[in-house]
Design a protein around this motif. Sequence first.
Motif, PDB file in Angstrom:
ATOM      1  N   TYR A  47       0.827  -1.207   0.000  1.00  0.00           N
ATOM      2  CA  TYR A  47       0.000   0.000   0.000  1.00  0.00           C
ATOM      3  C   TYR A  47       0.862   1.257   0.000  1.00  0.00           C
ATOM      4  O   TYR A  47       0.595   2.220  -0.720  1.00  0.00           O
ATOM      5  CB  TYR A  47      -0.921  -0.012   1.214  1.00  0.00           C
ATOM      6  CG  TYR A  47      -1.700   1.269   1.402  1.00  0.00           C
ATOM      7  CD1 TYR A  47      -2.790   1.574   0.596  1.00  0.00           C
ATOM      8  CD2 TYR A  47      -1.330   2.192   2.381  1.00  0.00           C
ATOM      9  CE1 TYR A  47      -3.489   2.752   0.757  1.00  0.00           C
ATOM     10  CE2 TYR A  47      -2.024   3.377   2.550  1.00  0.00           C
ATOM     11  CZ  TYR A  47      -3.110   3.654   1.731  1.00  0.00           C
ATOM     12  OH  TYR A  47      -3.789   4.833   1.894  1.00  0.00           O
ATOM     13  N   LEU A  48       1.940   1.248   0.818  1.00  0.00           N
ATOM     14  CA  LEU A  48       2.804   2.420   0.947  1.00  0.00           C
ATOM     15  C   LEU A  48       3.804   2.543  -0.200  1.00  0.00           C
ATOM     16  O   LEU A  48       4.346   3.631  -0.437  1.00  0.00           O
ATOM     17  CB  LEU A  48       3.571   2.369   2.280  1.00  0.00           C
ATOM     18  CG  LEU A  48       2.728   2.450   3.555  1.00  0.00           C
ATOM     19  CD1 LEU A  48       3.601   2.195   4.779  1.00  0.00           C
ATOM     20  CD2 LEU A  48       2.039   3.804   3.675  1.00  0.00           C
ATOM     21  N   GLY A  49       4.049   1.417  -0.876  1.00  0.00           N
ATOM     22  CA  GLY A  49       5.054   1.439  -1.929  1.00  0.00           C
ATOM     23  C   GLY A  49       6.458   1.562  -1.384  1.00  0.00           C
ATOM     24  O   GLY A  49       7.356   2.081  -2.061  1.00  0.00           O
ATOM     25  N   GLN A  50       6.651   1.121  -0.128  1.00  0.00           N
ATOM     26  CA  GLN A  50       7.956   1.233   0.538  1.00  0.00           C
ATOM     27  C   GLN A  50       8.211  -0.045   1.330  1.00  0.00           C
ATOM     28  O   GLN A  50       7.288  -0.626   1.912  1.00  0.00           O
ATOM     29  CB  GLN A  50       7.960   2.414   1.528  1.00  0.00           C
ATOM     30  CG  GLN A  50       7.684   3.757   0.918  1.00  0.00           C
ATOM     31  CD  GLN A  50       8.958   4.434   0.456  1.00  0.00           C
ATOM     32  OE1 GLN A  50      10.050   3.902   0.645  1.00  0.00           O
ATOM     33  NE2 GLN A  50       8.827   5.592  -0.158  1.00  0.00           N
ATOM     34  N   LYS A  51       9.474  -0.476   1.358  1.00  0.00           N
ATOM     35  CA  LYS A  51       9.855  -1.565   2.236  1.00  0.00           C
ATOM     36  C   LYS A  51      10.047  -1.020   3.651  1.00  0.00           C
ATOM     37  O   LYS A  51      10.785  -0.046   3.860  1.00  0.00           O
ATOM     38  CB  LYS A  51      11.160  -2.221   1.748  1.00  0.00           C
ATOM     39  CG  LYS A  51      10.982  -3.113   0.522  1.00  0.00           C
ATOM     40  CD  LYS A  51      10.130  -4.331   0.868  1.00  0.00           C
ATOM     41  CE  LYS A  51       9.982  -5.252  -0.323  1.00  0.00           C
ATOM     42  NZ  LYS A  51       9.068  -6.389  -0.028  1.00  0.00           N
ATOM     43  N   LEU A  52       9.361  -1.635   4.612  1.00  0.00           N
ATOM     44  CA  LEU A  52       9.450  -1.185   6.001  1.00  0.00           C
ATOM     45  C   LEU A  52      10.480  -1.957   6.809  1.00  0.00           C
ATOM     46  O   LEU A  52      10.993  -1.459   7.814  1.00  0.00           O
ATOM     47  CB  LEU A  52       8.075  -1.304   6.670  1.00  0.00           C
ATOM     48  CG  LEU A  52       6.949  -0.505   6.002  1.00  0.00           C
ATOM     49  CD1 LEU A  52       5.618  -0.791   6.681  1.00  0.00           C
ATOM     50  CD2 LEU A  52       7.252   0.991   6.031  1.00  0.00           C
ATOM     51  N   LEU A  62      14.391  -2.414  10.799  1.00  0.00           N
ATOM     52  CA  LEU A  62      13.626  -1.340  10.173  1.00  0.00           C
ATOM     53  C   LEU A  62      14.447  -0.643   9.102  1.00  0.00           C
ATOM     54  O   LEU A  62      15.632  -0.344   9.303  1.00  0.00           O
ATOM     55  CB  LEU A  62      13.194  -0.316  11.221  1.00  0.00           C
ATOM     56  CG  LEU A  62      11.995  -0.660  12.106  1.00  0.00           C
ATOM     57  CD1 LEU A  62      11.933   0.279  13.302  1.00  0.00           C
ATOM     58  CD2 LEU A  62      10.690  -0.605  11.320  1.00  0.00           C
ATOM     59  N   THR A  63      13.829  -0.393   7.973  1.00  0.00           N
ATOM     60  CA  THR A  63      14.460   0.451   6.970  1.00  0.00           C
ATOM     61  C   THR A  63      14.338   1.908   7.413  1.00  0.00           C
ATOM     62  O   THR A  63      13.652   2.223   8.400  1.00  0.00           O
ATOM     63  CB  THR A  63      13.779   0.280   5.603  1.00  0.00           C
ATOM     64  OG1 THR A  63      12.421   0.738   5.717  1.00  0.00           O
ATOM     65  CG2 THR A  63      13.803  -1.178   5.152  1.00  0.00           C
ATOM     66  N   GLU A  64      14.974   2.795   6.682  1.00  0.00           N
ATOM     67  CA  GLU A  64      14.844   4.211   7.013  1.00  0.00           C
ATOM     68  C   GLU A  64      13.391   4.653   6.888  1.00  0.00           C
ATOM     69  O   GLU A  64      12.874   5.393   7.731  1.00  0.00           O
ATOM     70  CB  GLU A  64      15.730   5.044   6.093  1.00  0.00           C
ATOM     71  CG  GLU A  64      15.713   6.530   6.415  1.00  0.00           C
ATOM     72  CD  GLU A  64      16.658   7.340   5.553  1.00  0.00           C
ATOM     73  OE1 GLU A  64      16.544   8.586   5.558  1.00  0.00           O
ATOM     74  OE2 GLU A  64      17.508   6.730   4.868  1.00  0.00           O
ATOM     75  N   ALA A  65      12.711   4.170   5.852  1.00  0.00           N
ATOM     76  CA  ALA A  65      11.293   4.491   5.687  1.00  0.00           C
ATOM     77  C   ALA A  65      10.467   3.911   6.822  1.00  0.00           C
ATOM     78  O   ALA A  65       9.533   4.555   7.319  1.00  0.00           O
ATOM     79  CB  ALA A  65      10.796   3.953   4.338  1.00  0.00           C
ATOM     80  N   TYR A  69       8.205   6.023   9.445  1.00  0.00           N
ATOM     81  CA  TYR A  69       6.761   5.770   9.533  1.00  0.00           C
ATOM     82  C   TYR A  69       6.363   5.366  10.950  1.00  0.00           C
ATOM     83  O   TYR A  69       5.298   5.759  11.442  1.00  0.00           O
ATOM     84  CB  TYR A  69       6.376   4.675   8.534  1.00  0.00           C
ATOM     85  CG  TYR A  69       4.892   4.550   8.311  1.00  0.00           C
ATOM     86  CD1 TYR A  69       4.145   5.616   7.827  1.00  0.00           C
ATOM     87  CD2 TYR A  69       4.226   3.347   8.564  1.00  0.00           C
ATOM     88  CE1 TYR A  69       2.780   5.511   7.610  1.00  0.00           C
ATOM     89  CE2 TYR A  69       2.861   3.229   8.354  1.00  0.00           C
ATOM     90  CZ  TYR A  69       2.145   4.310   7.874  1.00  0.00           C
ATOM     91  OH  TYR A  69       0.795   4.201   7.670  1.00  0.00           O
ATOM     92  N   LEU A  70       7.228   4.615  11.631  1.00  0.00           N
ATOM     93  CA  LEU A  70       6.954   4.213  13.016  1.00  0.00           C
ATOM     94  C   LEU A  70       6.840   5.442  13.910  1.00  0.00           C
ATOM     95  O   LEU A  70       5.885   5.566  14.693  1.00  0.00           O
ATOM     96  CB  LEU A  70       8.056   3.285  13.517  1.00  0.00           C
ATOM     97  CG  LEU A  70       7.932   2.823  14.976  1.00  0.00           C
ATOM     98  CD1 LEU A  70       6.724   1.912  15.146  1.00  0.00           C
ATOM     99  CD2 LEU A  70       9.206   2.113  15.420  1.00  0.00           C
ATOM    100  N   ASN A  71       7.787   6.356  13.804  1.00  0.00           N
ATOM    101  CA  ASN A  71       7.762   7.565  14.634  1.00  0.00           C
ATOM    102  C   ASN A  71       6.565   8.451  14.307  1.00  0.00           C
ATOM    103  O   ASN A  71       5.996   9.097  15.192  1.00  0.00           O
ATOM    104  CB  ASN A  71       9.059   8.353  14.449  1.00  0.00           C
ATOM    105  CG  ASN A  71      10.252   7.664  15.065  1.00  0.00           C
ATOM    106  OD1 ASN A  71      10.112   6.901  16.021  1.00  0.00           O
ATOM    107  ND2 ASN A  71      11.429   7.895  14.509  1.00  0.00           N
ATOM    108  N   ALA A  72       6.172   8.468  13.034  1.00  0.00           N
ATOM    109  CA  ALA A  72       5.061   9.332  12.624  1.00  0.00           C
ATOM    110  C   ALA A  72       3.711   8.785  13.062  1.00  0.00           C
ATOM    111  O   ALA A  72       2.788   9.549  13.371  1.00  0.00           O
ATOM    112  CB  ALA A  72       5.082   9.510  11.106  1.00  0.00           C
ATOM    113  N   THR A  73       3.569   7.455  13.109  1.00  0.00           N
ATOM    114  CA  THR A  73       2.272   6.856  13.443  1.00  0.00           C
ATOM    115  C   THR A  73       2.126   6.506  14.910  1.00  0.00           C
ATOM    116  O   THR A  73       1.018   6.254  15.374  1.00  0.00           O
ATOM    117  CB  THR A  73       2.050   5.574  12.611  1.00  0.00           C
ATOM    118  OG1 THR A  73       3.129   4.647  12.845  1.00  0.00           O
ATOM    119  CG2 THR A  73       1.969   5.893  11.127  1.00  0.00           C
TER     120      THR A  73
END
Length: 324
Positions: A47-52, A62-65, A69-73
């Motif tokens: 859905y995000l189009g990113q490897k997590l 965790l990848t950088e993305a 995303y973890l910190n943001a959510t």
Amino acid sequence: MRRLCPTISELNAFHAAAKHLGFTLAAKELCVTQSAISRHIAALEDYLGQKLFLRKSTGLELTEAGATYLNATRPAMATLESATAQLMSYGGNGGALNLSVPPTFAAQWLFPRLGHFKRTLPQVTLNFVRYQHAHDFAVPHDFDAAIQYGYGNWPSANARYLIGKETSLVCSPHLRDSLPLATPADLQRATLLQHIEVPLAWHDWLEAHGCDTSGSRFGPGFNLYSLIIRAAVSGFGVAIVPTCLVEDELQAGSLVEPFGSRFQSPLGYYLCAPSARTNLSVYKLVSAWLEHCCNHPDAGSADSAPAPHPDCLFCQGPGLPGRA
């Protein structure tokens, strides 16, 4: 129509996997299968189009993305969990509130009143989180509400004045007598204790009393009112502090007001919260209790009950707001 956010199941799986850096423990925490966690993560990444995550032989990383995303959510997930727990446990009539409070205000004013709070609102839990002075409440924080000292103009915040504009000039009795301090002009011989985050306090006081302001910024600096209060008690100098913070010291006589009069500062303590938080019933209860204590100086006293006020819900005993 394309959905605009991931599902809760996907986010729960992501946060659990990030916490344990593995699918097995994440599955055990959420009481689902490991394959379910894997499917949710794969769907979220698609859905995000990113490897997590990076899949390694030793586990996940965790990848950088993924870290971003973890910190943001994380704040949003914490808010959902808190709101859900509140509604399930108290039917909307109580719950927990994460509160950020300046250390001195907490120790000198708020904590002595917590016994009254517990008796009055037993259905509410206050969690005191690490204090941070928020400048913009549009940015996510770890708290639901904060008590802050300032002018009351914080962006994106609903700010309600509580107390603290009344200020006192204080010193130890020994310092008052030894200088001596009889008139404001005698302050030229005194050490002026400075709060580094309230740099105009002495200037405003001296100007209001017709005194020379050229030396208003000279004196040892402190970043907490609690340190200033202790320095004043020890006789180190003269301080200007919100009166509400030195009520006990004035009553005990360890501090005195050599000139008697008090000064109205433009600064005060405000209860601040993002507008979305102010609709929570637990916020409304805590806000009403704080205003009650500020408007009734004897509220929360361990030795006496506050004089009843017919217009105040918190003075009416049984049937207090929000109590089942």
